[in-house]
Design a protein around this motif. Sequence first.
Motif, PDB file in Angstrom:
ATOM      1  N   MET A   1       0.819  -1.211   0.000  1.00  0.00           N
ATOM      2  CA  MET A   1       0.000   0.000   0.000  1.00  0.00           C
ATOM      3  C   MET A   1       0.852   1.259   0.000  1.00  0.00           C
ATOM      4  N   THR A   2       2.166   1.100   0.189  1.00  0.00           N
ATOM      5  CA  THR A   2       2.975   2.304   0.353  1.00  0.00           C
ATOM      6  C   THR A   2       3.720   2.686  -0.929  1.00  0.00           C
ATOM      7  N   ASN A   3       3.706   1.814  -1.923  1.00  0.00           N
ATOM      8  CA  ASN A   3       4.500   2.071  -3.121  1.00  0.00           C
ATOM      9  C   ASN A   3       4.191   3.410  -3.782  1.00  0.00           C
ATOM     10  N   GLU A   4       2.894   3.704  -3.832  1.00  0.00           N
ATOM     11  CA  GLU A   4       2.493   4.922  -4.541  1.00  0.00           C
ATOM     12  C   GLU A   4       3.092   6.183  -3.916  1.00  0.00           C
ATOM     13  N   ARG A   5       3.550   6.039  -2.664  1.00  0.00           N
ATOM     14  CA  ARG A   5       4.006   7.241  -1.964  1.00  0.00           C
ATOM     15  C   ARG A   5       5.496   7.490  -2.111  1.00  0.00           C
ATOM     16  N   LEU A   6       6.200   6.529  -2.696  1.00  0.00           N
ATOM     17  CA  LEU A   6       7.662   6.614  -2.688  1.00  0.00           C
ATOM     18  C   LEU A   6       8.202   7.769  -3.523  1.00  0.00           C
ATOM     19  N   ASN A   7       7.357   8.323  -4.396  1.00  0.00           N
ATOM     20  CA  ASN A   7       7.844   9.413  -5.235  1.00  0.00           C
ATOM     21  C   ASN A   7       7.840  10.774  -4.562  1.00  0.00           C
ATOM     22  N   THR A   8       7.120  10.912  -3.454  1.00  0.00           N
ATOM     23  CA  THR A   8       7.063  12.232  -2.840  1.00  0.00           C
ATOM     24  C   THR A   8       8.291  12.448  -1.970  1.00  0.00           C
ATOM     25  N   PRO A   9       8.655  13.726  -1.752  1.00  0.00           N
ATOM     26  CA  PRO A   9       9.860  14.008  -0.954  1.00  0.00           C
ATOM     27  C   PRO A   9       9.673  13.608   0.502  1.00  0.00           C
ATOM     28  N   THR A  10      10.779  13.516   1.227  1.00  0.00           N
ATOM     29  CA  THR A  10      10.706  13.261   2.667  1.00  0.00           C
ATOM     30  C   THR A  10      10.500  14.595   3.392  1.00  0.00           C
ATOM     31  N   LEU A  11      10.130  14.492   4.675  1.00  0.00           N
ATOM     32  CA  LEU A  11       9.948  15.706   5.473  1.00  0.00           C
ATOM     33  C   LEU A  11      11.257  16.481   5.577  1.00  0.00           C
ATOM     34  N   ALA A  12      12.368  15.760   5.713  1.00  0.00           N
ATOM     35  CA  ALA A  12      13.670  16.430   5.803  1.00  0.00           C
ATOM     36  C   ALA A  12      13.971  17.190   4.515  1.00  0.00           C
ATOM     37  N   GLU A  13      13.603  16.599   3.375  1.00  0.00           N
ATOM     38  CA  GLU A  13      13.889  17.258   2.104  1.00  0.00           C
ATOM     39  C   GLU A  13      13.072  18.527   1.900  1.00  0.00           C
ATOM     40  N   ILE A  14      11.797  18.456   2.291  1.00  0.00           N
ATOM     41  CA  ILE A  14      10.911  19.590   2.005  1.00  0.00           C
ATOM     42  C   ILE A  14      10.971  20.645   3.114  1.00  0.00           C
ATOM     43  N   GLY A  15      11.374  20.249   4.327  1.00  0.00           N
ATOM     44  CA  GLY A  15      11.526  21.213   5.420  1.00  0.00           C
ATOM     45  C   GLY A  15      10.201  21.550   6.085  1.00  0.00           C
ATOM     46  N   GLU A  16      10.300  22.058   7.311  1.00  0.00           N
ATOM     47  CA  GLU A  16       9.119  22.315   8.136  1.00  0.00           C
ATOM     48  C   GLU A  16       8.098  23.216   7.436  1.00  0.00           C
ATOM     49  N   LYS A  17       8.589  24.353   6.893  1.00  0.00           N
ATOM     50  CA  LYS A  17       7.661  25.295   6.256  1.00  0.00           C
ATOM     51  C   LYS A  17       6.922  24.665   5.087  1.00  0.00           C
TER      52      LYS A  17
ATOM     53  N   SER B   1      12.787  10.977   7.725  1.00  0.00           N
ATOM     54  CA  SER B   1      12.738  10.188   6.486  1.00  0.00           C
ATOM     55  C   SER B   1      11.307   9.898   6.036  1.00  0.00           C
ATOM     56  N   THR B   2      10.324  10.312   6.830  1.00  0.00           N
ATOM     57  CA  THR B   2       8.919  10.084   6.484  1.00  0.00           C
ATOM     58  C   THR B   2       8.570  10.809   5.193  1.00  0.00           C
ATOM     59  N   ARG B   3       7.776  10.138   4.340  1.00  0.00           N
ATOM     60  CA  ARG B   3       7.345  10.772   3.086  1.00  0.00           C
ATOM     61  C   ARG B   3       6.295  11.841   3.375  1.00  0.00           C
ATOM     62  N   LEU B   4       6.393  12.929   2.645  1.00  0.00           N
ATOM     63  CA  LEU B   4       5.425  14.017   2.783  1.00  0.00           C
ATOM     64  C   LEU B   4       3.995  13.520   2.601  1.00  0.00           C
ATOM     65  N   SER B   5       3.817  12.576   1.661  1.00  0.00           N
ATOM     66  CA  SER B   5       2.454  12.126   1.350  1.00  0.00           C
ATOM     67  C   SER B   5       1.793  11.436   2.547  1.00  0.00           C
ATOM     68  N   LEU B   6       2.603  10.886   3.448  1.00  0.00           N
ATOM     69  CA  LEU B   6       2.006  10.303   4.650  1.00  0.00           C
ATOM     70  C   LEU B   6       1.352  11.400   5.490  1.00  0.00           C
ATOM     71  N   VAL B   7       2.070  12.492   5.658  1.00  0.00           N
ATOM     72  CA  VAL B   7       1.556  13.597   6.479  1.00  0.00           C
ATOM     73  C   VAL B   7       0.362  14.269   5.803  1.00  0.00           C
ATOM     74  N   THR B   8       0.491  14.542   4.511  1.00  0.00           N
ATOM     75  CA  THR B   8      -0.636  15.183   3.827  1.00  0.00           C
ATOM     76  C   THR B   8      -1.826  14.219   3.759  1.00  0.00           C
ATOM     77  N   GLY B   9      -1.551  12.915   3.674  1.00  0.00           N
ATOM     78  CA  GLY B   9      -2.639  11.938   3.673  1.00  0.00           C
ATOM     79  C   GLY B   9      -3.405  11.956   4.986  1.00  0.00           C
ATOM     80  N   ILE B  10      -2.681  11.980   6.098  1.00  0.00           N
ATOM     81  CA  ILE B  10      -3.343  12.067   7.410  1.00  0.00           C
ATOM     82  C   ILE B  10      -4.156  13.361   7.497  1.00  0.00           C
ATOM     83  N   ALA B  11      -3.553  14.462   7.079  1.00  0.00           N
ATOM     84  CA  ALA B  11      -4.265  15.756   7.137  1.00  0.00           C
ATOM     85  C   ALA B  11      -5.497  15.726   6.235  1.00  0.00           C
ATOM     86  N   ARG B  12      -5.368  15.103   5.063  1.00  0.00           N
ATOM     87  CA  ARG B  12      -6.511  15.029   4.147  1.00  0.00           C
ATOM     88  C   ARG B  12      -7.628  14.194   4.775  1.00  0.00           C
TER      89      ARG B  12
END
Lengths: 322, 322
Positions: free
Chosen positions: A1-17, A102-113
């Motif tokens: 179920m996680t494959n689709e998310r591997l393309n998004t950046p990590t939290l470290a890459e995109i930064g807090e803001k 190292s968490t993918r951004l899409s995990l966080v945006t998915g939870i928020a969505r």
Amino acid sequence: MTNERLNTPTLAEIGEKGVIAAIQEVAPSMINGDDAAVLTIGPPNTRTVVTTDMLVENRHFKLDWSTPEEIGHKAVVQNFADIQAMGARPIAVLMALSAPPSTRLSLVTGIARGIYERIQEFSAELVGGDLTAGNSIVLSITAVGSLGGSQPPLSLNRARPGQSVIACGCIGYSAAGLDLLKKFGRDHVPVEFLKLVRAHCTPPLMPDRGVVARATGATAMTDNSDGLITDLTTIADRSAVTIELNPAAIEPDHRLLRAAEVLGTDPWKWVLSGGEDHTLLATTTGENVSGFREIGRVIRRGTDPVTIGGEAPTWTEGWKSY
Amino acid sequence: MTNERLNTPTLAEIGEKGVIAAIQEVAPSMINGDDAAVLTIGPPNTRTVVTTDMLVENRHFKLDWSTPEEIGHKAVVQNFADIQAMGARPIAVLMALSAPPSTRLSLVTGIARGIYERIQEFSAELVGGDLTAGNSIVLSITAVGSLGGSQPPLSLNRARPGQSVIACGCIGYSAAGLDLLKKFGRDHVPVEFLKLVRAHCTPPLMPDRGVVARATGATAMTDNSDGLITDLTTIADRSAVTIELNPAAIEPDHRLLRAAEVLGTDPWKWVLSGGEDHTLLATTTGENVSGFREIGRVIRRGTDPVTIGGEAPTWTEGWKSY
């Protein structure tokens, strides 16, 4: 179920803001973004109701079993059930999240969505939060509700002999879903059990049932979070009454019976000690409260806090944090 | 610092109910203990203000450096500073905590006691929370505030040219304290620096300063949580103004100079990019706001969001979660 998310950046890459901007994009709010959120004024005599719940990865959810959106849904339901259980209406949510860099951004945006999708049904708003690095994924949700009018809230200590015990929602489905997930994994659960799995991963919750129950004679309410017997025992003990459940009203339905057959287990265990259904449980003098069904009666305090057809329950153990 | 705690049971030994009872003993509240907390009604026209902050062990605090009580203090200050920064008064706190089953009970009761001690100064109450097992210690605090009257809250976008910039609290102390802890450890920091270490471990926060500032002409406020330049830049950008700091008003005092000498570092770094002081920073048309001092002026937007004596700051980097 996680494959689709591997393309998004990590939290470290995109930064807090960047992460915060991405959250605000999927869950827009005019209130969010200052040091604290200022909520709109309720009518005179309105009281504010608050509750908080923390979800820890691999304890309250597994990413193998739930999508990020479902985790968001479930976090909302857990909290909004508690708000409703006071007879109040949920109006706002705060989301604090700790996650490894190292968490993918899409995990966080998915939870928020998921949070945003679910709170929309309640006309509530994601008004703020916090984001921090940590070793594990920990989601802490705070819900704010509004309790109107001068009647007291629906508290645990106001059940009275002679009232009926009513429930809104399924009982035992979430625990059955969890056992099915443990046995089959999300992708291989037989399709006939999807409703049970969904009850675990994204439990249903009808808006406004707490408000309606309070308006029609309910005095005590809780939600089935730790297990039917555990949660009703809390009401019974705090109110110094006994709750007598009608076995016919709570007996396992065809879905639970079938799942129990496949898993070789006792379906009453799910019904009595399952928890996490977030079904609203109330005691009321009212009849035919919309969305609820009668499952028992409140009687004078006897030996047991909760009985089923007059007998002590066979399963009593509920969910425990420790 | 942990030896004294080794005699108390672990969370696993005492169980969830026992832990909750112990928390309620050190932080008694009549409101706590139902599905959600129902707060008392404020005067008409009162708005509810909410904020949340998550503290992760070894990221936001270390048990080698801080007592559990101090962790509780700091968690309150972080959140109450955000409530005050809206011009509001803190009234309640929720505490969600994840901790390994092997955690000593005294750690949890210590944090709760610290929270209780600190919120007493604000006449606020610990009204609820959640407790769950997890791999690491994660403390999530939600604060609820009350914003009276019809004036708007103190928001980040309401600084106006001509206003003075005022501060309540020390600037740079927390960051200096942290560097001293890194160098010496808690037990060996030279006694002359105790105030700096304390500013890091249990930062001061005066009650009611947000309310007073709002009542006397302040329009924008934040707290120094991420770093002076970072936080003032947020106000400057959101308000489309430039904030001109007076170098004499923020220059490192004798304590910071002495600590910088001992550590061989630039004390301006602590002042400009330190953060975690939770000093209240406001822009106001009022004069002599009780508890505050003037540190600069708001002027029309120039090239830089924040200047020091007309120059761009030498240190701008602030605290980042990722």
